[in-house]
Design an enzyme around this catalytic site. Structure first.
Site, PDB file in Angstrom:
ATOM      1  N   ASP A   1       6.918   3.814   3.597  1.00 23.84           N
ATOM      2  CA  ASP A   1       7.288   5.155   4.589  1.00 23.84           C
ATOM      3  C   ASP A   1       8.777   5.065   4.878  1.00 23.84           C
ATOM      4  O   ASP A   1       9.561   5.632   4.158  1.00 23.84           O
ATOM      5  CB  ASP A   1       6.173   4.830   5.663  1.00 23.84           C
ATOM      6  CG  ASP A   1       6.272   6.089   6.810  1.00 23.84           C
ATOM      7  OD1 ASP A   1       6.334   7.001   6.120  1.00 23.84           O
ATOM      8  OD2 ASP A   1       5.839   5.628   7.904  1.00 23.84           O
TER       9      ASP A   1
ATOM     10  N   PHE B   1      -0.286  11.669   6.754  1.00 24.64           N
ATOM     11  CA  PHE B   1      -0.762  10.537   7.110  1.00 24.64           C
ATOM     12  C   PHE B   1      -2.038  10.362   6.431  1.00 24.64           C
ATOM     13  O   PHE B   1      -2.925  10.960   6.572  1.00 24.64           O
ATOM     14  CB  PHE B   1      -1.163  10.214   8.507  1.00 24.64           C
ATOM     15  CG  PHE B   1      -1.328   8.860   8.990  1.00 24.64           C
ATOM     16  CD1 PHE B   1      -0.274   7.954   9.104  1.00 24.64           C
ATOM     17  CD2 PHE B   1      -2.778   8.459   9.079  1.00 24.64           C
ATOM     18  CE1 PHE B   1      -0.461   6.593   9.436  1.00 24.64           C
ATOM     19  CE2 PHE B   1      -2.792   6.945   9.457  1.00 24.64           C
ATOM     20  CZ  PHE B   1      -1.532   6.089   9.653  1.00 24.64           C
TER      21      PHE B   1
ATOM     22  N   ASP C   1       0.635  -1.124   0.120  1.00 26.40           N
ATOM     23  CA  ASP C   1       0.093  -0.064   0.056  1.00 26.40           C
ATOM     24  C   ASP C   1       0.829   1.211   0.014  1.00 26.40           C
ATOM     25  O   ASP C   1       0.767   1.986  -0.732  1.00 26.40           O
ATOM     26  CB  ASP C   1      -0.937   0.070   1.200  1.00 26.40           C
ATOM     27  CG  ASP C   1      -0.413  -0.250   2.577  1.00 26.40           C
ATOM     28  OD1 ASP C   1       0.844  -0.434   2.725  1.00 26.40           O
ATOM     29  OD2 ASP C   1      -1.006  -0.178   3.595  1.00 26.40           O
TER      30      ASP C   1
HETATM   31  P1  IMP Z   1       7.467   1.467   6.775  1.00 23.95           P
HETATM   32  O1  IMP Z   1       7.999   0.379   7.319  1.00 23.95           O
HETATM   33  O2  IMP Z   1       7.711   2.796   7.691  1.00 23.95           O
HETATM   34  O3  IMP Z   1       7.580   1.630   5.295  1.00 23.95           O
HETATM   35  O4  IMP Z   1       5.969   1.208   7.025  1.00 23.95           O
HETATM   36  C1  IMP Z   1       5.066   0.885   5.975  1.00 23.95           C
HETATM   37  C2  IMP Z   1       3.550   0.476   6.646  1.00 23.95           C
HETATM   38  O5  IMP Z   1       3.330   1.506   7.634  1.00 23.95           O
HETATM   39  C3  IMP Z   1       2.647   0.676   5.716  1.00 23.95           C
HETATM   40  O6  IMP Z   1       2.604  -0.690   5.176  1.00 23.95           O
HETATM   41  C4  IMP Z   1       1.480   0.901   6.311  1.00 23.95           C
HETATM   42  O7  IMP Z   1       0.882  -0.150   7.074  1.00 23.95           O
HETATM   43  C5  IMP Z   1       2.056   2.048   7.456  1.00 23.95           C
HETATM   44  N1  IMP Z   1       1.820   3.353   6.989  1.00 23.95           N
HETATM   45  C6  IMP Z   1       2.914   4.108   6.501  1.00 23.95           C
HETATM   46  N2  IMP Z   1       2.294   5.295   6.443  1.00 23.95           N
HETATM   47  C7  IMP Z   1       1.107   5.249   6.627  1.00 23.95           C
HETATM   48  C8  IMP Z   1      -0.028   6.289   6.225  1.00 23.95           C
HETATM   49  O8  IMP Z   1      -0.010   7.393   5.805  1.00 23.95           O
HETATM   50  N3  IMP Z   1      -1.180   5.759   6.325  1.00 23.95           N
HETATM   51  C9  IMP Z   1      -1.628   4.577   6.825  1.00 23.95           C
HETATM   52  N4  IMP Z   1      -0.494   3.645   6.919  1.00 23.95           N
HETATM   53  C10 IMP Z   1       0.746   3.778   6.849  1.00 23.95           C
HETATM   54 MG    MG Z   2       0.835  -2.004   5.035  1.00 24.07          MG
END
Ligand code: IMP
Ligand code: MG
Length: 174
Positions: free
Chosen positions: A101, A151, A98
């Site tokens: 981040d 977010f 999805d």
């Molecule tokens: P990462 O490991 O920091 O890249 O986080 C990825 C996960 O964090 C994604 O698969 C989402 O489940 C969650 N996430 C990160 N940013 C958002 C956002 O803006 N809205 C909702 N979920 C998010």
């Molecule tokens: Mg996710």
């Protein structure tokens, strides 16, 4: 309590862009079969819409991971909640997420999935927030939209498990 949600990307914009990405994949993988790995739960809406637009042979598998941490920040420690059903040996794998981040979830996942000897492995994400990237080594082949550091919810993305079902991408206004 209902939150106020500002539309960032309309359903029409999202669907049009998914069609473009699907065309790229159809071209890049012409004559081959792709194995899509949907990262639950957030990737599920995007995976379905993408898969419906692929004209090459497709197989699907699902994986669920949780990154320890609360609220809106991920900690970098990732736990597999549900592993894949099928082996990846020799397959042309595309991981469908999805949002990327910090990149911690994907950096970890790529590392463990590469050890299962796929023929190739690429990343496809609906959204990317590059400003927030901690794991710079994460290479994304297909990105639908690059968005600012806000977010977002909808199209599979949640805020406290809510709003996944919104057919557009929105920002929860504080
Ligand atoms: P990462 O490991 O920091 O890249 O986080 C990825 C996960 O964090 C994604 O698969 C989402 O489940 C969650 N996430 C990160 N940013 C958002 C956002 O803006 N809205 C909702 N979920 C998010
Ligand atoms: Mg996710």
């Amino acid at each position: 309590m209902t939150d106020k949600i500002r539309v960032l990307l309309t359903e029409e914009e999202v669907n049009a862009r998914i069609s473009e990405i699907a065309s790229m994949i159809n071209e890049d993988y012409a004559g081959r079969q792709v194995h899509l790995i949907c990262i639950l739960k957030g990737g599920v809406f995007f995976t379905c819409e993408l898969a419906k637009r692929l004209t090459i042979p497709v197989s699907l598998d699902f994986m669920s991971v949780s990154s320890y941490g609360s609220g809106t920040k991920s900690s970098g420690v990732v736990k597999i909640i549900k592993d894949l059903d099928e082996p990846l040996e020799g397959k042309e794998v595309i991981i469908v997420e999805d949002i990327i981040d910090s990149g911690r979830t994907l950096a970890y996942l790529m590392e463990i999935l590469k050890q299962r000897n796929p023929r190739s492995i690429e990343l496809c994400t609906l959204l990317d927030k590059p400003e927030r990237r901690v794991k710079k080594q994460v290479q994304v082949k297909y990105t639908c939209f690059t968005i600012p550091d806000e977010f977002v919810v909808g199209y599979g993305l949640d805020y406290d498990q809510k709003y996944r079902n919104l057919p557009y991408i929105g920002v929860v206004e504080q």
